[in-house]
Design a protein around this motif. Structure first.
Motif, PDB file in Angstrom:
ATOM      1  N   HIS A 194      -6.289   2.417   7.136  1.00  0.00           N
ATOM      2  CA  HIS A 194      -6.654   3.749   7.619  1.00  0.00           C
ATOM      3  C   HIS A 194      -7.309   4.644   6.571  1.00  0.00           C
ATOM      4  O   HIS A 194      -7.958   5.629   6.938  1.00  0.00           O
ATOM      5  CB  HIS A 194      -5.412   4.459   8.173  1.00  0.00           C
ATOM      6  CG  HIS A 194      -4.837   3.807   9.390  1.00  0.00           C
ATOM      7  ND1 HIS A 194      -5.543   3.653  10.568  1.00  0.00           N
ATOM      8  CD2 HIS A 194      -3.614   3.259   9.605  1.00  0.00           C
ATOM      9  CE1 HIS A 194      -4.783   3.052  11.457  1.00  0.00           C
ATOM     10  NE2 HIS A 194      -3.620   2.791  10.900  1.00  0.00           N
ATOM     11  N   ILE A 195      -7.150   4.313   5.288  1.00  0.00           N
ATOM     12  CA  ILE A 195      -7.697   5.185   4.245  1.00  0.00           C
ATOM     13  C   ILE A 195      -8.812   4.505   3.455  1.00  0.00           C
ATOM     14  O   ILE A 195      -9.936   5.014   3.388  1.00  0.00           O
ATOM     15  CB  ILE A 195      -6.581   5.659   3.283  1.00  0.00           C
ATOM     16  CG1 ILE A 195      -5.478   6.386   4.055  1.00  0.00           C
ATOM     17  CG2 ILE A 195      -7.176   6.547   2.196  1.00  0.00           C
ATOM     18  CD1 ILE A 195      -5.935   7.627   4.797  1.00  0.00           C
ATOM     19  N   LEU A 196      -8.525   3.364   2.864  1.00  0.00           N
ATOM     20  CA  LEU A 196      -9.492   2.759   1.947  1.00  0.00           C
ATOM     21  C   LEU A 196     -10.666   2.107   2.672  1.00  0.00           C
ATOM     22  O   LEU A 196     -11.828   2.388   2.368  1.00  0.00           O
ATOM     23  CB  LEU A 196      -8.779   1.755   1.035  1.00  0.00           C
ATOM     24  CG  LEU A 196      -7.658   2.329   0.158  1.00  0.00           C
ATOM     25  CD1 LEU A 196      -7.064   1.241  -0.724  1.00  0.00           C
ATOM     26  CD2 LEU A 196      -8.149   3.499  -0.679  1.00  0.00           C
ATOM     27  N   GLU A 197     -10.388   1.213   3.616  1.00  0.00           N
ATOM     28  CA  GLU A 197     -11.471   0.496   4.302  1.00  0.00           C
ATOM     29  C   GLU A 197     -12.439   1.421   5.034  1.00  0.00           C
ATOM     30  O   GLU A 197     -13.663   1.246   4.917  1.00  0.00           O
ATOM     31  CB  GLU A 197     -10.892  -0.547   5.262  1.00  0.00           C
ATOM     32  CG  GLU A 197     -10.349  -1.788   4.561  1.00  0.00           C
ATOM     33  CD  GLU A 197      -9.894  -2.850   5.531  1.00  0.00           C
ATOM     34  OE1 GLU A 197      -9.835  -2.566   6.752  1.00  0.00           O
ATOM     35  OE2 GLU A 197      -9.584  -3.970   5.068  1.00  0.00           O
ATOM     36  N   PRO A 198     -11.978   2.413   5.798  1.00  0.00           N
ATOM     37  CA  PRO A 198     -12.935   3.295   6.488  1.00  0.00           C
ATOM     38  C   PRO A 198     -13.837   4.069   5.534  1.00  0.00           C
ATOM     39  O   PRO A 198     -14.933   4.482   5.916  1.00  0.00           O
ATOM     40  CB  PRO A 198     -12.024   4.252   7.268  1.00  0.00           C
ATOM     41  CG  PRO A 198     -10.742   3.527   7.432  1.00  0.00           C
ATOM     42  CD  PRO A 198     -10.593   2.721   6.175  1.00  0.00           C
ATOM     43  N   ARG A 199     -13.391   4.274   4.299  1.00  0.00           N
ATOM     44  CA  ARG A 199     -14.175   5.020   3.315  1.00  0.00           C
ATOM     45  C   ARG A 199     -14.919   4.087   2.362  1.00  0.00           C
ATOM     46  O   ARG A 199     -15.527   4.549   1.397  1.00  0.00           O
ATOM     47  CB  ARG A 199     -13.250   5.967   2.536  1.00  0.00           C
ATOM     48  CG  ARG A 199     -12.697   7.088   3.410  1.00  0.00           C
ATOM     49  CD  ARG A 199     -11.455   7.734   2.830  1.00  0.00           C
ATOM     50  NE  ARG A 199     -10.955   8.800   3.693  1.00  0.00           N
ATOM     51  CZ  ARG A 199     -10.231   8.611   4.795  1.00  0.00           C
ATOM     52  NH1 ARG A 199      -9.907   7.366   5.166  1.00  0.00           N
ATOM     53  NH2 ARG A 199      -9.844   9.626   5.534  1.00  0.00           N
ATOM     54  N   GLU A 200     -14.853   2.799   2.636  1.00  0.00           N
ATOM     55  CA  GLU A 200     -15.501   1.770   1.829  1.00  0.00           C
ATOM     56  C   GLU A 200     -15.093   1.889   0.358  1.00  0.00           C
ATOM     57  O   GLU A 200     -15.916   1.841  -0.557  1.00  0.00           O
ATOM     58  CB  GLU A 200     -17.019   1.838   1.979  1.00  0.00           C
ATOM     59  CG  GLU A 200     -17.481   1.562   3.414  1.00  0.00           C
ATOM     60  CD  GLU A 200     -18.990   1.580   3.565  1.00  0.00           C
ATOM     61  OE1 GLU A 200     -19.685   2.064   2.633  1.00  0.00           O
ATOM     62  OE2 GLU A 200     -19.493   1.111   4.605  1.00  0.00           O
ATOM     63  N   LEU A 201     -13.789   2.064   0.153  1.00  0.00           N
ATOM     64  CA  LEU A 201     -13.227   2.144  -1.189  1.00  0.00           C
ATOM     65  C   LEU A 201     -12.420   0.882  -1.464  1.00  0.00           C
ATOM     66  O   LEU A 201     -11.483   0.569  -0.740  1.00  0.00           O
ATOM     67  CB  LEU A 201     -12.324   3.374  -1.312  1.00  0.00           C
ATOM     68  CG  LEU A 201     -13.018   4.726  -1.157  1.00  0.00           C
ATOM     69  CD1 LEU A 201     -11.997   5.851  -1.078  1.00  0.00           C
ATOM     70  CD2 LEU A 201     -13.987   4.973  -2.316  1.00  0.00           C
ATOM     71  N   ASN A 202     -12.811   0.164  -2.501  1.00  0.00           N
ATOM     72  CA  ASN A 202     -12.139  -1.077  -2.861  1.00  0.00           C
ATOM     73  C   ASN A 202     -11.263  -0.817  -4.079  1.00  0.00           C
ATOM     74  O   ASN A 202     -11.728  -0.885  -5.218  1.00  0.00           O
ATOM     75  CB  ASN A 202     -13.167  -2.173  -3.159  1.00  0.00           C
ATOM     76  CG  ASN A 202     -12.516  -3.506  -3.488  1.00  0.00           C
ATOM     77  OD1 ASN A 202     -11.355  -3.746  -3.134  1.00  0.00           O
ATOM     78  ND2 ASN A 202     -13.239  -4.382  -4.172  1.00  0.00           N
ATOM     79  N   TYR A 203     -10.012  -0.487  -3.829  1.00  0.00           N
ATOM     80  CA  TYR A 203      -9.093  -0.181  -4.911  1.00  0.00           C
ATOM     81  C   TYR A 203      -7.853  -1.071  -4.843  1.00  0.00           C
ATOM     82  O   TYR A 203      -7.353  -1.373  -3.752  1.00  0.00           O
ATOM     83  CB  TYR A 203      -8.595   1.274  -4.819  1.00  0.00           C
ATOM     84  CG  TYR A 203      -9.617   2.329  -5.154  1.00  0.00           C
ATOM     85  CD1 TYR A 203     -10.403   2.260  -6.304  1.00  0.00           C
ATOM     86  CD2 TYR A 203      -9.770   3.443  -4.327  1.00  0.00           C
ATOM     87  CE1 TYR A 203     -11.318   3.254  -6.611  1.00  0.00           C
ATOM     88  CE2 TYR A 203     -10.674   4.446  -4.628  1.00  0.00           C
ATOM     89  CZ  TYR A 203     -11.454   4.351  -5.770  1.00  0.00           C
ATOM     90  OH  TYR A 203     -12.354   5.337  -6.070  1.00  0.00           O
ATOM     91  N   LYS A 204      -7.361  -1.446  -6.015  1.00  0.00           N
ATOM     92  CA  LYS A 204      -6.013  -1.992  -6.108  1.00  0.00           C
ATOM     93  C   LYS A 204      -5.057  -0.819  -6.301  1.00  0.00           C
ATOM     94  O   LYS A 204      -5.461   0.275  -6.695  1.00  0.00           O
ATOM     95  CB  LYS A 204      -5.916  -2.988  -7.263  1.00  0.00           C
ATOM     96  CG  LYS A 204      -6.787  -4.229  -7.050  1.00  0.00           C
ATOM     97  CD  LYS A 204      -6.490  -5.312  -8.053  1.00  0.00           C
ATOM     98  CE  LYS A 204      -5.198  -6.040  -7.736  1.00  0.00           C
ATOM     99  NZ  LYS A 204      -4.980  -7.229  -8.601  1.00  0.00           N
ATOM    100  N   VAL A 205      -3.787  -1.044  -6.026  1.00  0.00           N
ATOM    101  CA  VAL A 205      -2.790   0.025  -6.054  1.00  0.00           C
ATOM    102  C   VAL A 205      -1.752  -0.279  -7.125  1.00  0.00           C
ATOM    103  O   VAL A 205      -1.121  -1.339  -7.105  1.00  0.00           O
ATOM    104  CB  VAL A 205      -2.099   0.178  -4.677  1.00  0.00           C
ATOM    105  CG1 VAL A 205      -1.089   1.321  -4.716  1.00  0.00           C
ATOM    106  CG2 VAL A 205      -3.128   0.401  -3.569  1.00  0.00           C
ATOM    107  N   GLN A 206      -1.579   0.670  -8.040  1.00  0.00           N
ATOM    108  CA  GLN A 206      -0.530   0.568  -9.053  1.00  0.00           C
ATOM    109  C   GLN A 206       0.547   1.600  -8.735  1.00  0.00           C
ATOM    110  O   GLN A 206       0.269   2.792  -8.608  1.00  0.00           O
ATOM    111  CB  GLN A 206      -1.086   0.834 -10.447  1.00  0.00           C
ATOM    112  CG  GLN A 206      -0.008   0.809 -11.535  1.00  0.00           C
ATOM    113  CD  GLN A 206      -0.531   1.182 -12.901  1.00  0.00           C
ATOM    114  OE1 GLN A 206      -1.742   1.372 -13.085  1.00  0.00           O
ATOM    115  NE2 GLN A 206       0.353   1.269 -13.881  1.00  0.00           N
TER     116      GLN A 206
END
Length: 421
Positions: free
Chosen positions: A91-103
């Motif tokens: 709901h947050i990363l994919e719709p905004r095309e943000l490729n992040y890992k989570v720490q």
């Protein structure tokens, strides 16, 4: 009240301005032992974007506790963590095309900032980090070094190093980015090439200074050209506070690292994360850890918050409507009380009004409290009255709070006029 005066450290601050004992809270309301109710325009300094005791989150949390779900998990795998990561990505990363890992860091914002700074230094092999005037990033020594406020810096008790500071947009009419670029290109400029720049898109404690999209785009471009990482501290400005989930979204930039805390936990439960581009994930196991980085109760409510409010555009539309409601009152107040106010500041529901002095802002805050509303001040001299109610506030509740502010401003304006005459 005696127990607080006797036992609690003098380091406390909010209670000095709001000297009552609260025992209940719901939505945007706080209630005292005596049953007095206060509208909450502080919202846990941005930790309660979804209000107090949000019933949807509370039910999910109660069900999780009732089934003996994991409470404390260090960084071990759990269903609650898996669900949060899945929901965040969907709901947050994919719709905004943000490729992040989570720490997952320790549960405070300052811990996330410390981790982000350490990672930038580890990745680049450089030690210097550029921060900005009026920035606030936390009170542990690394984050405090990046913080501009002298009151907070004075508590360190030691030199604060590793930071170069440049002017934020609009600071004293200085073009900070032109200065930054010039110094980077000048072998005699004296600026050690930084590992990263660290910034807030809207400076919360610094007085609600908001960076323009053009300024952010130029900063990002400079950093790309010089192989400098961009860290956005979205601890206070994130989770919808400025109108979009991330404060930087309208600019189109994609930071290398983002820090989140405060409202990411949904229910006000402690939680903090660092979002980082995959190629930056060079940590060795345990290099940055914390006993309470596995707050599974916060994973439950954080996932429920995202599912409830960010799976459709409805919540952003609600925030936009309430933001306009606040801005209308700010603009009206600027015209109505020119003896008190200078200009409106901030963006979205991270907005405020700059007063001609900190004394005026404090007097307005005190008058609001006397009439049933908690509201704080911000800025170098506490000169900005900061409208920071939960994002879930209704139109009528917000109108009530804005009316309390207006009456307080009218009262202080009358006093100022009498004093002048």
């Amino acid at each position: 009240m005696d127990i607080f005066k006797k036992q609690e450290s003098k380091v406390r601050s909010y209670s000095n301005n709001f000297p009552v004992v609260f025992n209940k809270a719901k939505g945007c309301w706080l209630e005292t032992e005596e049953g007095a109710r206060y509208l909450d325009f502080l919202a846990g300094a941005g930790s309660l974007n979804y209000g107090h005791n949000n019933p949807v989150f509370k039910q999910a949390l109660l069900e999780y506790i009732e089934m003996d779900g994991i409470t404390h998990g260090l960084d071990m795998h759990s269903d609650a963590k898996a669900n949060f990561l899945t929901v965040l990505n969907k709901h947050i990363l994919e719709p905004r095309e943000l490729n992040y890992k989570v720490q997952f860091t320790g549960p405070t914002g300052t811990n996330a900032v410390e981790a982000a700074m350490k990672l930038a230094r580890k990745v680049t092999g450089r030690t210097n980090i550029v921060a900005f005037t009026n920035g606030f990033h936390g009170c542990s020594n690394g984050a405090l070094a990046a913080t501009g406020n002298q009151h907070h810096r004075g508590g360190a008790g030691m030199p604060l190093a590793g930071i170069s500071r440049i002017p934020y947009e609009g600071y004293a009419d200085i073009d900070g980015l032109a200065l930054f670029e010039t110094m980077l290109n000048d072998n005699s400029g004296g600026l050690d090439k930084p590992a990263a720049v660290l910034l807030e898109v809207v400076q919360g404690e610094g007085g609600l200074n908001a960076a323009s999209n053009q300024w952010l785009q130029k900063l990002s471009k400079i950093c790309q050209q010089h192989d400098i990482l961009v860290i956005v501290d979205d601890i206070q400005a994130g989770c919808g506070r400025t109108g979009t989930f991330f404060s930087f979204e309208p600019s189109g930039i994609k930071p290398d690292i983002v820090t989140l805390s405060k409202s990411i936990g949904g229910y006000g439960l402690p939680m903090a994360v660092v979002l980082l581009k995959p190629e930056l994930d060079v940590w060795k196991p345990g290099e940055h850890n914390g006993t309470f980085r596995g707050n599974n109760h916060a994973f439950v409510t954080a996932a429920k918050a995202i599912e409830t409010y960010w799976s459709t555009p409805d919540f952003e539309q609600h925030i936009a409507a309430r933001s306009q409601q606040i801005n209308t009152v700010i603009q009206r107040s600027l015209k109505r009380y020119p003896s008190l106010f200078v200009k409106g500041k901030g963006r979205g529901m991270m907005s405020g009004i700059e007063c001609k002095s900190g004394d005026i802002a404090s007097a307005i805050s005190a008058a609001c409290f006397d009439n049933g509303m908690i509201i704080e001040t911000a800025g170098p001299d506490d000169e900005v009255v900061k409208f920071f109610c939960p994002l879930t506030i209704s139109e009528s509740e917000l109108e009530k709070g804005l009316s309390i502010f207006d009456k307080a401003a009218e009262k202080i304006a009358e006093k100022t006029l009498k004093k002048a005459s």
